[in-house]
Design an enzyme around this catalytic site. Structure first.
Site, short mmCIF file in Angstrom:
data_model
loop_
_atom_site.label_atom_id
_atom_site.label_comp_id
_atom_site.label_asym_id
_atom_site.label_seq_id
_atom_site.Cartn_x
_atom_site.Cartn_y
_atom_site.Cartn_z
N HIS A 308 0.86 -1.19 0.00
CA HIS A 308 0.00 0.00 0.00
C HIS A 308 0.89 1.23 0.00
O HIS A 308 1.94 1.25 0.65
CB HIS A 308 -0.90 0.01 1.25
CG HIS A 308 -2.09 0.90 1.10
ND1 HIS A 308 -2.04 2.25 1.32
CD2 HIS A 308 -3.35 0.62 0.72
CE1 HIS A 308 -3.23 2.77 1.11
NE2 HIS A 308 -4.05 1.82 0.73
N ASP A 365 -7.95 -5.38 -0.15
CA ASP A 365 -8.39 -6.26 -1.25
C ASP A 365 -8.00 -7.71 -1.06
O ASP A 365 -8.42 -8.56 -1.84
CB ASP A 365 -7.80 -5.74 -2.57
CG ASP A 365 -8.39 -4.39 -2.92
OD1 ASP A 365 -7.62 -3.40 -3.02
OD2 ASP A 365 -9.62 -4.31 -3.03
C1 SDX Z 1 -6.19 -0.01 -2.96
O1 SDX Z 1 -4.38 4.45 -2.01
C2 SDX Z 1 -5.38 3.88 -1.43
O2 SDX Z 1 -5.84 4.30 -0.38
C3 SDX Z 1 -5.94 2.68 -2.17
C4 SDX Z 1 -6.97 1.84 -1.44
C5 SDX Z 1 -8.26 2.60 -1.20
O3 SDX Z 1 -8.98 2.24 -0.27
O4 SDX Z 1 -8.59 3.48 -2.04
O5 SDX Z 1 -6.45 1.42 -0.19
C6 SDX Z 1 -7.35 0.60 -2.26
O6 SDX Z 1 -5.93 0.34 -4.08
C7 SDX Z 1 -5.33 -0.99 -2.22
C8 SDX Z 1 -4.12 -1.50 -3.08
C9 SDX Z 1 -4.62 -2.59 -4.01
N1 SDX Z 1 -3.53 -2.97 -4.97
C10 SDX Z 1 -2.89 -4.13 -4.86
O7 SDX Z 1 -3.06 -4.95 -3.96
C11 SDX Z 1 -1.91 -4.39 -6.01
C12 SDX Z 1 -0.59 -4.95 -5.45
N2 SDX Z 1 0.11 -3.88 -4.73
C13 SDX Z 1 1.10 -3.11 -5.44
O8 SDX Z 1 0.88 -2.96 -6.80
C14 SDX Z 1 1.54 -1.87 -4.66
O9 SDX Z 1 1.83 -2.29 -3.40
C15 SDX Z 1 0.63 -0.66 -4.62
C16 SDX Z 1 0.17 -0.23 -5.96
C17 SDX Z 1 -0.55 -0.92 -3.75
C18 SDX Z 1 1.43 0.49 -3.98
O10 SDX Z 1 2.45 0.79 -4.88
P1 SDX Z 1 3.60 1.86 -4.53
O11 SDX Z 1 3.29 2.61 -3.29
O12 SDX Z 1 3.88 2.62 -5.78
O13 SDX Z 1 4.82 0.95 -4.16
P2 SDX Z 1 5.89 0.41 -5.20
O14 SDX Z 1 5.20 -0.22 -6.36
O15 SDX Z 1 6.87 1.50 -5.46
O16 SDX Z 1 6.56 -0.76 -4.34
C19 SDX Z 1 7.68 -0.50 -3.50
C20 SDX Z 1 8.48 -1.82 -3.54
C21 SDX Z 1 8.90 -2.20 -4.96
O17 SDX Z 1 10.08 -3.01 -4.86
P3 SDX Z 1 11.57 -2.27 -4.98
O18 SDX Z 1 11.53 -1.53 -6.31
O19 SDX Z 1 11.69 -1.37 -3.78
O20 SDX Z 1 12.51 -3.43 -4.99
O21 SDX Z 1 7.66 -2.91 -3.08
C22 SDX Z 1 7.45 -3.83 -4.15
C23 SDX Z 1 7.78 -3.10 -5.43
O22 SDX Z 1 8.19 -4.00 -6.44
N3 SDX Z 1 6.04 -4.23 -4.09
C24 SDX Z 1 5.58 -5.47 -4.29
C25 SDX Z 1 4.20 -5.39 -4.11
N4 SDX Z 1 3.85 -4.13 -3.80
C26 SDX Z 1 5.00 -3.42 -3.81
N5 SDX Z 1 6.22 -6.62 -4.63
C27 SDX Z 1 5.43 -7.72 -4.77
N6 SDX Z 1 4.08 -7.72 -4.58
C28 SDX Z 1 3.45 -6.59 -4.25
N7 SDX Z 1 2.12 -6.58 -4.07
#
Ligand code: SDX
Length: 431
Positions: A308, A365
């Site tokens: 998140h 989710d």
């Molecule tokens: C919702 O914003 C809100 O409030 C949203 C929400 C709401 O109520 O409106 O809470 C609802 O959208 C919840 C999120 C649902 N999405 C997912 O579950 C999809 C999976 N999650 C990721 O795509 C991610 O965690 C996000 C999109 C939720 C957040 O992305 P960020 O903040 O841009 O973080 P990032 O992608 O920069 O990740 C930081 C690191 C990265 O690795 P490094 O580059 O540091 O090595 O964490 C890793 C990412 O690759 N990472 C994950 C991951 N989420 C982040 N690696 C594997 N699996 C994951 N799910």
């Protein structure tokens, strides 16, 4: 006590005003930065940028705190209902008995769509994704209401009617989209049924027999709506505010929110989680192979429902939904192998350094789809359920913009890295 920030660039120093929110959130106000310094800021993804001042929802990502108008989500989940919480979020305080009754009556009054809306549904293929239908039909619904279509924010009574109409009809549109996808006749809302019960009626009843809704099922779905009702300036709410800032009408602004929510990184994640769990189940993986892939940047896979932008602790909503999962499945006497896989994935990820170091925890989710699947809601409808729940939050943010006399159109800047000045070259000279 006024706080100031100093910005020094190439030996020049500027003083910028700073401010603090009611929960101690600190911000440097850069509203006049470009005029006074010639600089803009760059913050791709807006992770460090406050787009507005708001009173609706407070989140502390480090502590896993979520409050609607100051009330903790845990208390609302235990003691409130979706409709009562929707009123709280939109109007700023819990309703009195008469206010709640009046709000509920408006939702009942506006639950029917204009009969001509049915022709729009007929135009969609049965395979159309219900989020595409939802976004399109919210705008279509506004065409049947002159006050919404030619919106001029002046009159709170008109706003109350428009807000109730949207919260009520989004349910009807969603149910009709589902019925259309299954080739089933539309089931009209019943005036005697309350919000969530009426939705399940429109989804699952037969023309000659009402669907028997177990109280535990209605309560579980009502809880899911409540937990999704608002979440400060997430991607889709920011989209609603962006569109609202141009003084577009409420329905157009929220229709845009549906599109932003649909993405698998946002509200589409609940559908992606179920598809991920199904894939793990079908391949006989106990989850460890998938976790290994999710850690491998080249795999193109993520552990959906994990991570998140704001929560660097357990999403409080995920905790509540996980508990509700166990209760609903026990009530319905269902044992779902996907829930076992989800719990195994969570346990493994919470011990895995890759997830621990990045503070990746289950979000709202991760478990919600298990409950929706147990209720009989098809996976493509999961983001639609999220959108129904989020409608009060979008409407409250819309209202906050409309009530702000200083509100102006949102128009971010950019850092241009394209070609510098060049000139038109004729076709002959381009060979
Ligand atoms: C919702 O914003 C809100 O409030 C949203 C929400 C709401 O109520 O409106 O809470 C609802 O959208 C919840 C999120 C649902 N999405 C997912 O579950 C999809 C999976 N999650 C990721 O795509 C991610 O965690 C996000 C999109 C939720 C957040 O992305 P960020 O903040 O841009 O973080 P990032 O992608 O920069 O990740 C930081 C690191 C990265 O690795 P490094 O580059 O540091 O090595 O964490 C890793 C990412 O690759 N990472 C994950 C991951 N989420 C982040 N690696 C594997 N699996 C994951 N799910």
């Amino acid at each position: 006590m006024s706080v100031e920030a100093k910005l020094e660039v190439n030996g020049q120093t500027w003083t910028l005003p700073a401010l603090e929110g009611s929960e101690g959130e600190k911000a440097v106000n850069i509203s006049d930065l470009r005029l006074s310094t010639g600089y803009i800021t760059l913050d791709e993804g807006y992770g460090n940028t406050g787009s507005c001042i708001s009173k609706i929802t407070f989140i502390d990502g480090e502590k896993g705190i979520l409050r609607y108008r100051g009330i903790p989500i845990e208390e609302l989940a235990e003691k409130s209902t979706f409709v009562e919480t929707a009123y709280l979020i939109i109007y700023g305080s819990l309703p009195t008995d008469s206010q709640l009754a009046a709000f509920s009556d408006l939702l009942t009054q506006y639950s029917m769509l204009h009969e001509d809306m049915k022709f729009h549904f007929e135009g969609f293929p049965a395979s159309a994704h219900p989020m595409a239908i939802l976004s399109a039909m919210i705008n279509a619904a506004s065409c049947f209401d002159d006050k919404i279509m030619h919106w001029q924010w002046k009159n709170l009574k008109d706003f109350e009617a428009a807000a109730a109409k949207l919260i009520s009809q989004v349910r009807t549109i969603a149910a009709y989209a589902y019925r259309k996808s299954r080739g089933l006749p539309f089931i009209y809302p019943k005036r005697t049924y309350k919000y969530t019960r009426n939705f399940l009626h429109m989804m699952f009843s037969a023309p000659d027999e009402d669907f028997e809704v177990k109280p535990e099922v209605a309560k579980a779905l009502d809880l899911i709506f409540l937990l999704h009702a608002d979440h400060e300036q997430n991607c889709s709410t920011s989209t609603v505010r962006m569109v609202a800032s141009s003084q577009a009408n409420l329905f157009a602004s929220c229709s845009a929110g549906v599109c932003a929510l649909w993405g698998p990184l946002h509200g589409g994640a609940n559908q992606a989680v179920l598809e991920m769990l199904e894939q793990i189940h079908q391949t006989g993986d106990d989850g460890s192979r998938f976790i290994a892939a999710a850690k491998d940047k080249n795999s193109g896979k993520k552990l959906m429902g994990f991570g998140h932008r704001v929560y660097k602790n357990y999403d409080p909503r995920a905790k509540i939904i996980k508990k509700a999962c166990d209760e609903v499945l026990a009530h319905l006497n269902i044992s779902d192998p996907l829930l076992d896989i989800a719990k195994h994935l969570e346990a493994a990820a919470l011990k895995d350094p890759y997830f621990v170091e990045r503070k990746l925890y289950p979000n709202v989710d991760f478990y919600s789809g298990i409950i929706m699947r147990a209720i009989g809601i098809p996976v493509e409808m999961f983001p639609v359920i999220f959108a129904i729940g989020r409608m009060p939050g979008w409407i409250a943010n819309y209202k906050e913009i409309m009530e702000d006399p200083k509100s102006r159109i949102s128009r971010p800047r950019q850092v241009y890295i394209g070609k510098t000045l060049n000139h038109y070259v004729s076709l002959e000279q381009r060979q």
